[in-house]
Design an enzyme around this catalytic site. Structure first.
Site, PDB file in Angstrom:
ATOM      1  N   ALA A  33       0.709  -1.159   0.069  1.00 16.29           N
ATOM      2  CA  ALA A  33      -0.091   0.053  -0.006  1.00 16.29           C
ATOM      3  C   ALA A  33       0.999   1.212   0.004  1.00 16.29           C
ATOM      4  CB  ALA A  33      -0.953  -0.024   1.229  1.00 16.29           C
TER       5      ALA A  33
ATOM      6  N   GLY B 293       0.675  -4.946   0.943  1.00 13.90           N
ATOM      7  CA  GLY B 293      -0.601  -5.044   0.304  1.00 13.90           C
ATOM      8  C   GLY B 293      -0.379  -5.568  -1.045  1.00 13.90           C
TER       9      GLY B 293
ATOM     10  N   GLU C  76      -0.535  -9.326  -0.357  1.00 16.54           N
ATOM     11  CA  GLU C  76      -2.096  -9.591  -0.161  1.00 16.54           C
ATOM     12  C   GLU C  76      -2.670  -9.515  -1.277  1.00 16.54           C
ATOM     13  OE1 GLU C  76      -1.847  -6.270   2.964  1.00 16.54           O
ATOM     14  OE2 GLU C  76      -2.749  -7.962   4.236  1.00 16.54           O
TER      15      GLU C  76
ATOM     16  N   GLU D 140       4.979  -4.883   7.190  1.00 21.43           N
ATOM     17  CA  GLU D 140       4.116  -3.983   8.046  1.00 21.43           C
ATOM     18  C   GLU D 140       4.492  -3.668   9.406  1.00 21.43           C
ATOM     19  OE1 GLU D 140       2.749  -6.105   6.194  1.00 21.43           O
ATOM     20  OE2 GLU D 140       0.992  -5.365   4.923  1.00 21.43           O
TER      21      GLU D 140
HETATM   22  C1  HXC Z   1       5.151   4.331  -1.471  1.00 20.93           C
HETATM   23  C2  HXC Z   1       6.933   3.291  -2.163  1.00 20.93           C
HETATM   24  C3  HXC Z   1       6.624   2.186  -1.610  1.00 20.93           C
HETATM   25  C4  HXC Z   1       5.398   2.066  -0.841  1.00 20.93           C
HETATM   26  C5  HXC Z   1       8.534   1.893  -2.552  1.00 20.93           C
HETATM   27  N1  HXC Z   1       8.145   3.187  -2.856  1.00 20.93           N
HETATM   28  N2  HXC Z   1       7.528   1.225  -1.699  1.00 20.93           N
HETATM   29  N3  HXC Z   1       6.065   4.341  -2.007  1.00 20.93           N
HETATM   30  N4  HXC Z   1       4.627   3.162  -0.609  1.00 20.93           N
HETATM   31  N5  HXC Z   1       4.864   0.837  -0.493  1.00 20.93           N
HETATM   32  C6  HXC Z   1       8.789   4.321  -3.495  1.00 20.93           C
HETATM   33  C7  HXC Z   1      10.026   4.657  -2.789  1.00 20.93           C
HETATM   34  O1  HXC Z   1       9.751   5.758  -1.643  1.00 20.93           O
HETATM   35  C8  HXC Z   1      10.680   5.241  -3.659  1.00 20.93           C
HETATM   36  O2  HXC Z   1      10.446   6.438  -4.132  1.00 20.93           O
HETATM   37  C9  HXC Z   1      10.683   4.258  -4.849  1.00 20.93           C
HETATM   38  O3  HXC Z   1       9.499   3.461  -4.725  1.00 20.93           O
HETATM   39  C10 HXC Z   1      11.693   3.302  -5.033  1.00 20.93           C
HETATM   40  O4  HXC Z   1      11.918   2.620  -3.878  1.00 20.93           O
HETATM   41  P1  HXC Z   1      13.263   2.451  -3.178  1.00 20.93           P
HETATM   42  O5  HXC Z   1      13.297   2.177  -1.688  1.00 20.93           O
HETATM   43  O6  HXC Z   1      14.386   3.521  -3.471  1.00 20.93           O
HETATM   44  O7  HXC Z   1      13.820   0.977  -3.982  1.00 20.93           O
HETATM   45  P2  HXC Z   1      14.674  -0.198  -3.477  1.00 20.93           P
HETATM   46  O8  HXC Z   1      15.933   0.528  -2.574  1.00 20.93           O
HETATM   47  O9  HXC Z   1      15.153  -0.924  -4.507  1.00 20.93           O
HETATM   48  O10 HXC Z   1      13.790  -0.725  -2.432  1.00 20.93           O
HETATM   49  C11 HXC Z   1      12.759  -1.610  -2.665  1.00 20.93           C
HETATM   50  C12 HXC Z   1      11.731  -2.103  -1.414  1.00 20.93           C
HETATM   51  C13 HXC Z   1      11.649  -0.792  -0.540  1.00 20.93           C
HETATM   52  C14 HXC Z   1      12.684  -3.070  -0.533  1.00 20.93           C
HETATM   53  C15 HXC Z   1      10.601  -2.657  -2.051  1.00 20.93           C
HETATM   54  O11 HXC Z   1      11.232   0.227  -1.449  1.00 20.93           O
HETATM   55  C16 HXC Z   1      10.551  -1.032   0.550  1.00 20.93           C
HETATM   56  O12 HXC Z   1      11.072  -1.494   1.460  1.00 20.93           O
HETATM   57  N6  HXC Z   1       9.419  -0.454   0.254  1.00 20.93           N
HETATM   58  C17 HXC Z   1       8.393  -0.385   1.404  1.00 20.93           C
HETATM   59  C18 HXC Z   1       7.744  -1.886   1.457  1.00 20.93           C
HETATM   60  C19 HXC Z   1       6.793  -1.882   2.392  1.00 20.93           C
HETATM   61  O13 HXC Z   1       7.025  -1.714   3.585  1.00 20.93           O
HETATM   62  N7  HXC Z   1       5.336  -2.318   2.109  1.00 20.93           N
HETATM   63  C20 HXC Z   1       4.231  -2.323   3.042  1.00 20.93           C
HETATM   64  C21 HXC Z   1       3.529  -1.290   3.032  1.00 20.93           C
HETATM   65  S1  HXC Z   1       2.325  -0.869   4.152  1.00 20.93           S
HETATM   66  P3  HXC Z   1      11.570   7.620  -4.235  1.00 20.93           P
HETATM   67  O14 HXC Z   1      10.472   8.880  -4.704  1.00 20.93           O
HETATM   68  O15 HXC Z   1      12.269   7.932  -3.131  1.00 20.93           O
HETATM   69  O16 HXC Z   1      12.162   7.310  -5.491  1.00 20.93           O
HETATM   70  C22 HXC Z   1       1.125  -1.847   3.322  1.00 20.93           C
HETATM   71  C23 HXC Z   1      -0.182  -2.237   4.273  1.00 20.93           C
HETATM   72  C24 HXC Z   1      -1.262  -3.067   3.425  1.00 20.93           C
HETATM   73  O17 HXC Z   1       1.015  -2.602   2.439  1.00 20.93           O
HETATM   74  C25 HXC Z   1      -2.575  -2.608   4.055  1.00 20.93           C
HETATM   75  C26 HXC Z   1      -3.611  -3.150   2.977  1.00 20.93           C
HETATM   76  C27 HXC Z   1      -4.671  -2.224   2.794  1.00 20.93           C
END
Ligand code: HXC
Length: 258
Positions: free
Chosen positions: A65, A109, A112, A132
């Site tokens: 998400a 997400g 999911e 998360e």
């Molecule tokens: C918003 C995101 C994002 C996310 C990545 N980006 N994941 N933006 N929401 N979930 C953005 C980053 O901010 C970045 O933007 C760009 O995508 C590239 O990401 P990087 O981190 O620079 O890439 P990398 O170093 O290759 O790392 C990849 C990654 C990392 C390991 C996937 O991005 C990451 O850990 N992302 C978050 C994963 C996460 O926590 N997901 C769960 C979310 S909560 P910029 O502008 O800086 O270039 C969730 C709740 C679900 O999903 C609820 C259900 C409804």
């Protein structure tokens, strides 16, 4: 409707939806989930489509998400407004099969969403996770419920509590994905599986989907009873007559979806 965050194509009888927010690794915001819901419903209602594939890029199916979009939500935004999850369940209304073709990250997400599909075909670079906990929250679109059903309590707890990612090999061993293919072959393999499904009788395919899904919602006795009723119903279709006749005549059946 014009789509901005997804690409929508048809490949013969298969509807292909590609998540397309590359700069945010396909992070799933309200607009993506709205567009996905609209596209899924349109394919479900389109008689020319028999199976649907959802995919992302080679780097990310979806990294979760959209964290930026939800970072400042209050409890009331989340609970009363249901801003984060209100449009996530449309996929559960889809009666045709939906395959997730996952390459790269399927996190939070994203994992999911893949699990809401009927099955997952993974590229060899796929990575699944529920990170998360690192954000001070927990899975909100079924991760804590579908993971234990798919891969056991032990692995589900491990993933949700430690945020560790599971690679494609482990995901296949654990039963989360049905097949692994080299990343360059992912779309071809998913479309091939979808085409195989699309060559069958659509009402029978829909009954199979309904029946397998019932296994997650009921007892074994009730599930077997439900399956038996659908099995009996299949004898009311022209396609059952054609399928069995074609076998006996040693030819390929021509299903009419009747
Ligand atoms: C918003 C995101 C994002 C996310 C990545 N980006 N994941 N933006 N929401 N979930 C953005 C980053 O901010 C970045 O933007 C760009 O995508 C590239 O990401 P990087 O981190 O620079 O890439 P990398 O170093 O290759 O790392 C990849 C990654 C990392 C390991 C996937 O991005 C990451 O850990 N992302 C978050 C994963 C996460 O926590 N997901 C769960 C979310 S909560 P910029 O502008 O800086 O270039 C969730 C709740 C679900 O999903 C609820 C259900 C409804």
């Amino acid at each position: 409707m014009e789509f901005e965050c997804i690409l929508v194509e048809t490949k013969e009888k298969v509807g292909l939806i590609t998540l397309n927010r590359p700069k945010a690794l396909n992070a799933l915001n309200d607009q993506v989930m709205n567009e996905l819901g609209v596209a899924l419903k349109a394919f479900d209602q389109n008689d020319a489509i028999q199976c649907i594939v959802i995919t992302g890029s080679q780097k990310a199916f979806a990294a979760g998400a959209d964290i930026a979009a939800m970072a400042n939500y209050t409890f009331m935004d989340a609970y009363k407004g249901d801003y984060i999850t209100r449009n996530w369940e449309t996929i559960r209304q889809i009666r045709k099969p939906v395959i997730a073709a996952v390459a790269g990250y399927a996190l939070g997400g994203g994992c999911e969403l893949a699990m809401m599909c009927d099955f997952i075909i993974a590229a060899d670079n796929a990575k699944f996770g529920q990170p998360e906990v690192k954000l001070g929250t927990l899975p909100g679109a079924g991760g804590t419920q579908r993971l234990p059903r798919a891969i056991s309590k032990a692995k589900a707890m491990d993933m949700c509590l430690t945020a560790r990612m599971m690679d494609a090999e482990e995901a296949e061993r654990a039963g989360l994905v049905s097949r692994i293919v080299p990343v360059d072959m992912l779309l071809e393999e998913a479309l091939s599986a979808a085409n195989t499904i699309a060559s069958m009788s659509l009402p029978i395919i829909m009954m199979i989907k309904e029946s397998v899904n019932r296994a997650y919602e009921t007892t074994l006795s009730e599930g077997v009873h439900f399956e038996r009723r659908l099995f009996h119903s299949s004898f009311g279709t022209e396609d059952q007559k054609e399928g069995m006749k074609a076998f006996l005549e040693k030819r390929t059946p021509e299903f009419k979806n009747q």
